[in-house]
Design an enzyme around this catalytic site. Structure first.
Site, PDB file in Angstrom:
ATOM      1  N   ARG A   1       0.825  -1.213   0.000  1.00  0.00           N
ATOM      2  CA  ARG A   1       0.000   0.000   0.000  1.00  0.00           C
ATOM      3  C   ARG A   1       0.861   1.265   0.000  1.00  0.00           C
ATOM      4  NH1 ARG A   1      -0.895   2.361   5.210  1.00  0.00           N
ATOM      5  NH2 ARG A   1      -3.123   2.775   4.987  1.00  0.00           N
TER       6      ARG A   1
ATOM      7  N   ARG B   1       2.908  17.014   7.816  1.00  0.00           N
ATOM      8  CA  ARG B   1       3.820  16.433   8.809  1.00  0.00           C
ATOM      9  C   ARG B   1       5.076  15.897   8.136  1.00  0.00           C
ATOM     10  NH1 ARG B   1      -0.539  12.863   8.227  1.00  0.00           N
ATOM     11  NH2 ARG B   1      -0.054  10.684   7.731  1.00  0.00           N
TER      12      ARG B   1
ATOM     13  N   ASP C   1      34.752  21.830 -22.328  1.00  0.00           N
ATOM     14  CA  ASP C   1      34.882  21.225 -23.639  1.00  0.00           C
ATOM     15  C   ASP C   1      34.772  22.326 -24.683  1.00  0.00           C
ATOM     16  OD1 ASP C   1      32.437  21.143 -22.249  1.00  0.00           O
ATOM     17  OD2 ASP C   1      31.545  19.671 -23.554  1.00  0.00           O
TER      18      ASP C   1
ATOM     19  N   GLU D   1       7.543  -5.870   6.066  1.00  0.00           N
ATOM     20  CA  GLU D   1       7.665  -4.527   6.645  1.00  0.00           C
ATOM     21  C   GLU D   1       8.163  -4.593   8.088  1.00  0.00           C
ATOM     22  OE1 GLU D   1       3.742  -3.108   7.180  1.00  0.00           O
ATOM     23  OE2 GLU D   1       4.346  -1.080   7.735  1.00  0.00           O
TER      24      GLU D   1
HETATM   25  O1  LIG Z   1      -1.431   4.880   6.955  1.00  0.00           O
HETATM   26  C1  LIG Z   1      -0.969   4.686   8.266  1.00  0.00           C
HETATM   27  C2  LIG Z   1       0.447   5.191   8.443  1.00  0.00           C
HETATM   28  O2  LIG Z   1       1.233   4.639   7.390  1.00  0.00           O
HETATM   29  C3  LIG Z   1       2.568   5.060   7.325  1.00  0.00           C
HETATM   30  O3  LIG Z   1       3.321   4.603   8.443  1.00  0.00           O
HETATM   31  C4  LIG Z   1       3.948   3.359   8.404  1.00  0.00           C
HETATM   32  O4  LIG Z   1       4.573   3.063   7.144  1.00  0.00           O
HETATM   33  C5  LIG Z   1       5.592   3.974   6.725  1.00  0.00           C
HETATM   34  C6  LIG Z   1       6.136   3.467   5.421  1.00  0.00           C
HETATM   35  O5  LIG Z   1       6.864   2.288   5.588  1.00  0.00           O
HETATM   36  C7  LIG Z   1       6.679   4.114   7.793  1.00  0.00           C
HETATM   37  O6  LIG Z   1       7.540   5.181   7.430  1.00  0.00           O
HETATM   38  C8  LIG Z   1       6.070   4.439   9.165  1.00  0.00           C
HETATM   39  O7  LIG Z   1       7.110   4.380  10.136  1.00  0.00           O
HETATM   40  C9  LIG Z   1       5.012   3.389   9.488  1.00  0.00           C
HETATM   41  O8  LIG Z   1       4.434   3.692  10.728  1.00  0.00           O
HETATM   42  C10 LIG Z   1       2.653   6.585   7.289  1.00  0.00           C
HETATM   43  O9  LIG Z   1       4.015   6.977   7.321  1.00  0.00           O
HETATM   44  C11 LIG Z   1       1.945   7.186   8.490  1.00  0.00           C
HETATM   45  O10 LIG Z   1       2.024   8.594   8.466  1.00  0.00           O
HETATM   46  C12 LIG Z   1       0.494   6.728   8.431  1.00  0.00           C
HETATM   47  O11 LIG Z   1      -0.167   7.267   9.551  1.00  0.00           O
END
Ligand SMILES: OC[C@H]1O[C@H](O[C@H]2O[C@H](CO)[C@@H](O)[C@H](O)[C@H]2O)[C@H](O)[C@@H](O)[C@@H]1O
Length: 534
Positions: A140, A193, A283, A472
């Site tokens: 996603r 953010r 050049d 992940e």
């Molecule tokens: O949609 C929910 C959250 O998704 C992201 O957070 C998570 O995935 C990111 C990508 O790998 C990662 O950077 C982050 O540490 C995870 O918690 C998004 O970054 C969040 O803002 C969002 O709330």
């Protein structure tokens, strides 16, 4: 009438999300508009308000793309990706090398770049402008993420994908230029953010890597060690044996004409010299033509200057002053920057952190509630990240190593993130802890670094061998199993996981290979500390 971006606010967004048209809220905001926003609003206003769920579904199907991300980022194969980078030959042959090779093979699957259509119509999707290709986390997470990029960059550098790493960092630098900061991820809805500010850590390795590229010695390389006194100076040189790229036909005709009629070896040298002179940016300056330096007839060039001046080019034989001046200034700038940051850290952050966050009683750093309760007691992987940030007194380092061992966080499959979202373990934190511990002089720190590295690699490898995916996050208590919980289904892919695995393999590949075959010692395969067997 000025209407909001349908993806970012207003009644369409509210209605679609409230009706759970898509199980994951992120799906809708990642769709593309099939019509201009004004037309989308016109069609919305034709619906009875509030629309029935059926009407809403038909409206979404006719105005938005069927799939999230459709037409936005297209697959991108990074040009510097090599199927067999040098790291592989440094790893023991067999399971470890095969796995590293497979993980390296995932980069192109995660490579994306902005499609021409998306660049032309920025009002039809939520992606931010991107000049360079990116590596996305996967699943996603269809766009680049700020702090994920740090571990992706570490992994790319481990397999010599410096150009891709530089592109990733350049995108983030462009965000700062455009928005004043780096957003959480490269979509408009993340513009409220940021994420942990690791851009400095990413830009400096890229700058160091570029500096390293210029300082390579040997045939066809810029740095030259002078026999007379061992001095190291630089030149422009390009290993090329064809006219400047025929595809696209940049200077193909010109280079063919310059070398026409020369024997093959002299032609190749002429083309290499033309490219080297182009690398100089001057050049084609008479500074690099034969004559004064090489004597009449062009010195090391390939022909007589009076016949065709460019045949007497001998750029690679010259150590140009300005190149050496630029490199000297770069060296001094990097040194000054490092020194300034070191000073700031020592004066402010380091002292303030020790004053406010360190506890001699627990032997770790604590989160602080600054307006109220002071040091919070929850232990987490973050409690030990100051070891990654900088050097501390020998006593503090030793106390922190013991405290981590006692924390209950060190499990069979790595260090759990917190006891609250137990038993999840995140790749970024493993890397920070391993690097931090490896830099400590305290007794047992290097051993613990290696132990943590091997726990993590074993877990990643076990999951890969069984499921063929990199995750992940993982379950710290069950090596190879996915972590869980949270707002969305755990994803696979996965950018930062691959980056951390390659970074660890580069450092601990040999002992990891041994650990796969040797019977594990009891400590190396069980939890340690309060929550474990000790
Ligand atoms: O949609 C929910 C959250 O998704 C992201 O957070 C998570 O995935 C990111 C990508 O790998 C990662 O950077 C982050 O540490 C995870 O918690 C998004 O970054 C969040 O803002 C969002 O709330």
């Amino acid at each position: 009438m000025c209407r909001p971006d349908p993806f970012l606010s207003g009644p369409i967004l509210a209605a679609v999300q409230a009706a759970s048209i898509f199980p994951d809220c992120k799906t809708f905001v990642d769709l593309s508009l099939l019509v201009p926003p004004a037309e989308c609003w016109r069609r919305w206003e034709e619906l009875s308000q509030p629309p029935s769920e059926e009407q809403l579904r038909r409206f979404v199907a006719s105005v938005f793309s069927a799939e999230p991300g459709e037409g936005q980022l297209e697959p991108w194969w990074p040009e510097d990706h090599q199927p067999a980078p040098a790291l592989l030959s440094r790893l023991p042959a067999g399971a470890v090398r095969e796995w590293a090779s497979a993980v390296n093979g995932l980069w192109p699957l995660l490579g994306r770049r902005l499609s021409a259509e998306a660049a032309r119509r920025p009002d039809r999707h939520t992606l931010l402008e991107l000049s360079h290709g990116v590596i996305v986390p996967g699943g996603r997470f269809r766009e680049a993420y700020y702090w994920d990029s740090y571990w992706v960059v570490l992994g790319l550098l481990a397999v010599d994908m410096d150009a891709t790493a530089r592109g990733l960092v350049s995108n983030l630098l462009e965000c700062v230029a455009r928005h004043g900061f780096v957003p959480n991820g490269l979509r408009k809805y993340y513009l409220n953010r940021s994420q942990p500010p690791l851009l400095t850590q990413m830009a400096l390795p890229a700058l160091d890597a570029e500096y390293g590229w210029w300082m390579r010695t040997g045939d066809g390389r810029s740095a030259v060690r002078l026999e007379a006194d061992g001095a190291l100076l630089n030149r422009y040189v390009v290993a090329a044996s064809a006219p400047r790229p025929a595809e696209p036909p940049e200077s193909w005709r010109e280079d063919e004409a310059t070398a026409a009629g020369l024997p093959p070896a002299a032609q190749a040298r002429a083309w290499s010299e033309l490219a080297a002179c182009a690398e100089s940016g001057w050049d084609f300056s008479s500074r690099f033509l034969g004559g004064e330096l090489g004597g009449e007839g062009g010195g090391e060039g390939c022909g007589k200057a009076e016949e065709e001046p460019l045949r007497s080019l001998r750029t690679a034989a010259v150590l140009p002053v300005e190149l050496n001046a630029i490199l000297l200034r770069n060296e001094l700038t990097l040194q000054r920057l490092h020194a300034r940051l070191a000073l700031l850290l020592a004066r402010q952050a380091g002292e303030a952190m020790d004053e406010w966050m360190w506890s001699g009683e627990t032997g770790r750093w604590h989160d602080v509630e600054w307006e109220g309760r002071g040091q919070l007691q929850q232990v987490s992987a973050a409690s030990f990240t100051p070891l990654w940030a900088c050097q501390h007194s020998a006593e503090r380092e030793a106390a922190a190593v013991q405290s981590l061992r006692r924390s209950g966080l060190v499990q069979e499959g790595g260090v759990a993130t917190t006891l609250w979202d137990w038993p999840n373990a995140w790749p970024p934190l493993q890397q920070m802890l391993v690097e931090g511990l490896a830099g400590c002089e305290a007794d047992g720190a290097a051993e613990l670094a290696e132990d943590l590295a091997l726990r993590w690699l074993r877990s990643n490898h076990r999951g890969w061998a069984r499921d063929g995916v990199m995750r992940e996050k993982y379950d710290a208590t069950r090596p190879g199993e996915s972590g869980g919980g949270g707002e969305y289904t755990p994803q696979v892919g996965f950018g930062w996981t691959n980056g951390v695995a390659l970074w660890l393999l580069e450092r601990y590949g040999d002992s990891f290979a041994r650990s796969l075959t040797a019977p594990a010692s009891s400590e190396k395969c069980t939890a340690i500390g309060d929550g474990g067997s000790q």
